[in-house]
Design an enzyme around this catalytic site. Structure first.
Site, short mmCIF file in Angstrom:
data_model
loop_
_atom_site.label_atom_id
_atom_site.label_comp_id
_atom_site.label_asym_id
_atom_site.label_seq_id
_atom_site.Cartn_x
_atom_site.Cartn_y
_atom_site.Cartn_z
N ALA A 282 10.89 -14.94 30.36
CA ALA A 282 12.26 -15.44 30.28
C ALA A 282 12.56 -16.62 31.19
O ALA A 282 13.45 -17.42 30.88
CB ALA A 282 13.23 -14.30 30.60
N ALA A 283 11.93 -16.72 32.34
CA ALA A 283 12.27 -17.79 33.28
C ALA A 283 11.93 -19.16 32.67
O ALA A 283 10.97 -19.26 31.91
CB ALA A 283 11.50 -17.59 34.59
N PRO A 284 12.75 -20.19 32.94
CA PRO A 284 13.84 -20.27 33.92
C PRO A 284 15.19 -19.75 33.45
O PRO A 284 16.14 -19.73 34.23
CB PRO A 284 13.92 -21.77 34.20
CG PRO A 284 13.50 -22.41 32.92
CD PRO A 284 12.44 -21.51 32.35
N GLY A 286 17.15 -20.40 30.29
CA GLY A 286 18.05 -21.04 29.33
C GLY A 286 18.28 -20.18 28.10
O GLY A 286 19.42 -20.03 27.62
N ASP A 302 9.94 -11.37 33.17
CA ASP A 302 9.00 -12.43 33.54
C ASP A 302 8.07 -11.88 34.61
O ASP A 302 8.48 -11.02 35.41
CB ASP A 302 9.73 -13.67 34.05
CG ASP A 302 8.87 -14.93 33.98
OD1 ASP A 302 9.03 -15.70 33.02
OD2 ASP A 302 8.04 -15.14 34.89
N ASP A 343 8.94 -16.44 24.22
CA ASP A 343 8.64 -17.83 24.59
C ASP A 343 7.35 -17.77 25.39
O ASP A 343 7.37 -17.71 26.62
CB ASP A 343 9.80 -18.42 25.39
CG ASP A 343 9.61 -19.89 25.70
OD1 ASP A 343 8.58 -20.46 25.30
OD2 ASP A 343 10.49 -20.47 26.36
N CYS A 396 6.12 -24.31 23.47
CA CYS A 396 6.38 -25.75 23.61
C CYS A 396 5.04 -26.50 23.62
O CYS A 396 4.77 -27.31 24.50
CB CYS A 396 7.20 -26.04 24.85
SG CYS A 396 6.53 -25.36 26.38
#
Length: 469
Positions: A282-284, A286, A302, A343, A396
């Site tokens: 989860a970090a950071p 958003g 995280d 993510d 990403c």
């Protein structure tokens, strides 16, 4: 130590001037007091730390960096150092190629930080709005600070002055894909995306982006108030150089910084108020903020307790709530969830617009190693999903092994997994953002604009899956 920095003057108790020899450390500190010099020295050292030492850009500019290269620099000077480092990494190949043509015999093996002083100076001469004389003078002074590079201070002066004279020539011959992307990556992208799209990816990574924001509500009104523009995806893109905490709405927690591409996975998940949602890796934070703002009951997991501290602080500023947990996403156990956002940790090659260090810190073997981790996390996440529940997987990264191949492999492994195609038009994206399977493959040259700072977004892969039973 150069003799210009080896001596100082003091006064005796009787008022007579007497000469005394400074220690090398004091002499260096006196020299660093010259306006702007400490900033250039810090930038050169951080460049070395990143390219040679494998550290990240964010790590070296964090308050916890150890050792810190930024001691004694105020906020403005830290910002300038970061600008020098970022543009030097973004155009490192072009800079090195130009310097190689100006220093045909190469640099001596034992010349200290001379290479990085030259690269930092060249980045200012070629790409930053800094007076040429200041860039040259401060690079020469930086070279003189190190006993190993001091004998080559005149070389620094000559090379950078020749660079100024031939600036237009070097910029005209620069090829972003060939020069500014490591060869192993440029070869991959040519093979995967073809020559034309690979060239466009590399060109997009040469642009310096502005900030994107995600707002909790009333995006159109906030875009007007912040002097930004509302993107078709719902993010606000700024046209401002003001420090983030000074922008309207920061203190009241109305918005947070998040690239337009990074804001899409949570939107695609489409959670409803009261749903129990897991945000893995989860970090950071958003995406956690987006899910919490939608009214979901979020568990943000995280493995980094340090990064979760930042996530917690961001949620407090935004006046949003989530349950925060430290743990390994590949081994996490809990009751099934209505929706899960994954993510996954990845090579991050899609983020080079904002984080050009990834191009120089990642290695070919990293992709396979990360893909193995991603498969474990994806299997664990899908096992935690309720029947009928939805999972969004994103990275990403521009590398298919971390995106398309992961989803194809999961669909083969688990008969309960079904792909839910994503409609790019519903998200404000062009049709080309979706692949033939209905997943999103966002390339950094999407969102063209005449202003380089206003175009593009991070490279992402996003897929949506449903658990059948």
């Amino acid at each position: 130590m150069n003799s210009n920095f080896g001596k100082g003057f003091g006064r005796s108790g009787k008022g007579k001037a007497t000469a005394r020899r400074q220690s090398p450390e004091l002499a260096r500190n006196d020299a660093l007091a010259h306006p702007g010099l400490a900033t250039r020295v810090a930038a050169a050292a951080i460049l070395s730390d990143i390219v040679q030492g494998g550290h990240t850009l964010d790590e070296k500019f964090s308050a916890e960096a150890a050792p810190s290269r930024l001691v004694g620099l105020d906020e403005r000077d830290r910002g300038l150092a970061r600008s020098i480092v970022t543009v030097a990494l973004r155009r490192l190949g072009t800079i090195r190629l130009a310097l190689s043509q100006l220093v045909e015999k190469g640099l001596p093996r034992t010349c200290g930080a001379l290479e990085w002083d030259l690269i930092a100076g060249a980045a200012q001469v070629l790409f930053l709005d800094i007076p040429d004389h200041a860039a040259v003078d401060l690079a020469v002074r930086a070279a003189r600070l190190d006993a190993r590079s001091a004998p080559f201070a005149n070389l620094v002066n000559g090379v950078l002055r020749n660079l100024i004279r031939r600036r237009d020539e070097f910029l005209a011959q620069s090829d972003p894909l060939e020069d500014d992307i490591p060869h192993w990556l440029s070869a991959r992208w040519r093979r995967i995306y073809g020559e034309e799209r690979a060239q466009r990816i590399a060109a997009a990574f040469g642009d310096e982006p502005t900030l994107d924001l995600t707002v909790k509500a009333d995006a159109e009104s906030w875009a007007e108030r912040l002097g930004g523009r509302l993107l078709p995806t719902g993010s606000i893109r700024l046209d401002s150089h003001a420090p983030i905490p000074e922008l309207p709405g920061y203190g009241e927690g109305a918005w947070w910084v998040q690239d337009a591409a990074a804001a899409l996975p949570a939107r695609i998940l489409g959670v409803k108020p009261g749903q129990r949602v897991l945000d893995l890796c989860a970090a950071p934070g958003g995406k956690t903020a987006q899910l919490a703002a939608a009214g979901a009951r979020v568990i943000a997991l995280d493995r980094s307790a340090e990064r979760l501290k930042s996530l917690s602080a961001n949620l407090a500023r935004l006046k949003l709530e989530a349950t925060i947990a430290v743990g390994d996403a590949a081994a996490f156990k809990a009751e099934p969830f209505d929706a899960i956002l994954v993510d996954a940790p990845c090579s991050a090659t899609g983020t080079a617009r904002r984080s050009p260090d990834v191009l120089w810190t990642k290695k070919p073997g990293d992709i396979a190693a990360l893909a193995a981790i991603q498969a474990k996390i994806l299997d664990r996440a899908f096992s935690l999903l309720k029947p009928g529940g939805v999972l969004v997987y994103c990275v990403c990264s521009l590398e298919p092994e971390e995106g398309e191949a992961q989803i194809a492999a999961l669909l083969r492994r688990d008969p309960d997994a079904a792909r839910e195609p994503i409609d790019p038009a519903a998200l404000g994206l062009p049709a080309e953002a979706a692949n033939a399977d209905g997943d999103l493959r966002l390339l950094p040259f999407l969102f063209p604009h005449d202003d380089p700072r206003q175009r593009g977004l991070d490279g992402f892969f996003i897929a949506r899956l449903k658990r059948l039973s």
